[in-house]
Design an enzyme around this catalytic site. Sequence first.
Site, mmCIF file in Angstrom:
data_model
loop_
_atom_site.group_PDB
_atom_site.id
_atom_site.type_symbol
_atom_site.label_atom_id
_atom_site.label_comp_id
_atom_site.label_asym_id
_atom_site.label_seq_id
_atom_site.Cartn_x
_atom_site.Cartn_y
_atom_site.Cartn_z
ATOM 1 N N HIS A 97 1.431 -1.176 -0.267
ATOM 2 C CA HIS A 97 0.041 -0.443 0.075
ATOM 3 C C HIS A 97 1.197 1.134 -0.057
ATOM 4 C CE1 HIS A 97 -3.042 3.336 1.663
ATOM 5 N NE2 HIS A 97 -3.815 2.432 1.366
ATOM 6 N N CYS B 10 -4.248 2.200 -4.893
ATOM 7 C CA CYS B 10 -4.821 3.587 -4.182
ATOM 8 C C CYS B 10 -5.087 5.222 -4.442
ATOM 9 C CB CYS B 10 -3.953 3.583 -2.363
ATOM 10 S SG CYS B 10 -5.802 4.954 -1.414
ATOM 11 N N HIS C 276 -7.765 0.221 -3.937
ATOM 12 C CA HIS C 276 -8.436 1.321 -3.092
ATOM 13 C C HIS C 276 -8.993 2.135 -3.758
ATOM 14 C CE1 HIS C 276 -6.622 -0.674 0.747
ATOM 15 N NE2 HIS C 276 -7.505 -1.001 0.351
ATOM 16 N N ASP D 252 -12.941 3.684 -0.343
ATOM 17 C CA ASP D 252 -12.605 3.979 0.940
ATOM 18 C C ASP D 252 -12.733 4.812 1.451
ATOM 19 O OD1 ASP D 252 -10.353 3.324 2.221
ATOM 20 O OD2 ASP D 252 -8.275 3.891 1.700
ATOM 21 N N HIS D 253 -12.976 5.293 2.812
ATOM 22 C CA HIS D 253 -12.744 6.394 3.253
ATOM 23 C C HIS D 253 -13.929 7.304 2.946
ATOM 24 C CE1 HIS D 253 -8.003 6.778 4.428
ATOM 25 N NE2 HIS D 253 -8.275 5.461 4.858
ATOM 26 N N TYR E 191 -14.965 5.003 8.397
ATOM 27 C CA TYR E 191 -15.333 4.162 7.546
ATOM 28 C C TYR E 191 -16.239 4.040 8.545
ATOM 29 C CZ TYR E 191 -10.889 2.539 5.166
ATOM 30 O OH TYR E 191 -9.696 2.576 4.879
#
Length: 392
Positions: free
Chosen positions: A237, A275, A302, A349-350, A366
Amino acid sequence: MRLEQTMRWYGPDDLVSLSNIGQAGASGVVTSLHNIPNGAVWPVDDILARKVIIQKANLTWSVVESVNVHEDIKRRSGQYLDSIENYKQTLRNLSSCGIKTVCYNFMPVVDWTRTDLEYVLPNGARALRFDKTAFAAFDLFVLKRDTAEVDYSAADIKQAEAKFQSMTEKERGQLTQYIVAGLPGSTTEGSKSLEAFKAVLANYHDINRQSLKGNLLFFLNEIIPVADEVGIKMTIHPDDPPFSLLGLPRVVSNCDDLKDILGSIDSFSNSLCFCTGSFGARPDNDLPSMAAQFASKINFIHLRAVKIEKDGSFYEGNHLEGSVDMYKVMNILLEEQQKRTVPIPMRPDHGHKMLDDLSKKTNPGYSAIGRLKGLAELRGLELGILGSKGWS
């Protein structure tokens, strides 16, 4: 072929249930055994117990995120060889349980870092935000890190001091908690106090970008042969944010870093978690170009979009907006997917904290509804592209 839709789940104590994840449209779960200390072996029984819980909800444990890398390994000091052997055994145990994709990162001391976990957007939803001035205020005037001044311009220091002076004690404490205490999935081993945090930082006083990258490549040379042997895809990541913090080097931040890491060992197991939010926080990262260049090495995705501000600060935008061209990126990822026989796992994500979740306690970034919205948007974009290309 479509990407595999997944969502992150923090385990049985997560207020977002497996049922919620299934209702959101995901078929897979991304999770970890957060109760096991970094550097310890994951027992087979513990892995299977978690897998059974997921399967009972008619979902698949698609990706481990993360098997965290112990700080000793990042520094290549202390008991790092023992920790590496434990990591290898964990990979063997995961493979024996049928779990074949592992996400990890190599960020020293702190995992993903934000200065505000409740940034209020114009529509009333809340997002994660990284404010460069607030972070400098913490570094210079709360942490009072030795030599911190060399990392900032005179103008930066002046703005940070003004920011610090304008903050209440409560605000300073909240900022400290966000940065020092860590977040779900953090790689930090150790206490949460400011003094303990400074002591951990001091362990990196003699480590620069070159030596940290050397330690990462040493780690990869140890574990990738085991990953090859047991059929596990290791997906690194990127740094979040993708630039140095607190004087700590970061080595998974741009295209050149990826060339070094992914080119160090020619193996499908030595791969990337792409990501878009992490890479997207650097204006000089061309995400469509990076996705195209490293497409064959992407084994986990991501998808989120950050909005970069004039001074380099950023906040989490809507999944299809912000400073990331998600349409172009998705096109490239789906083109790569059509070359494969196995779906690449992807997760939103997020997400924003919004609607009913505003009154609930949730893991930062999350909450359920914001990620459901993000997944729905991404699935719609995916299906639109697939249909326009005539891909099934």
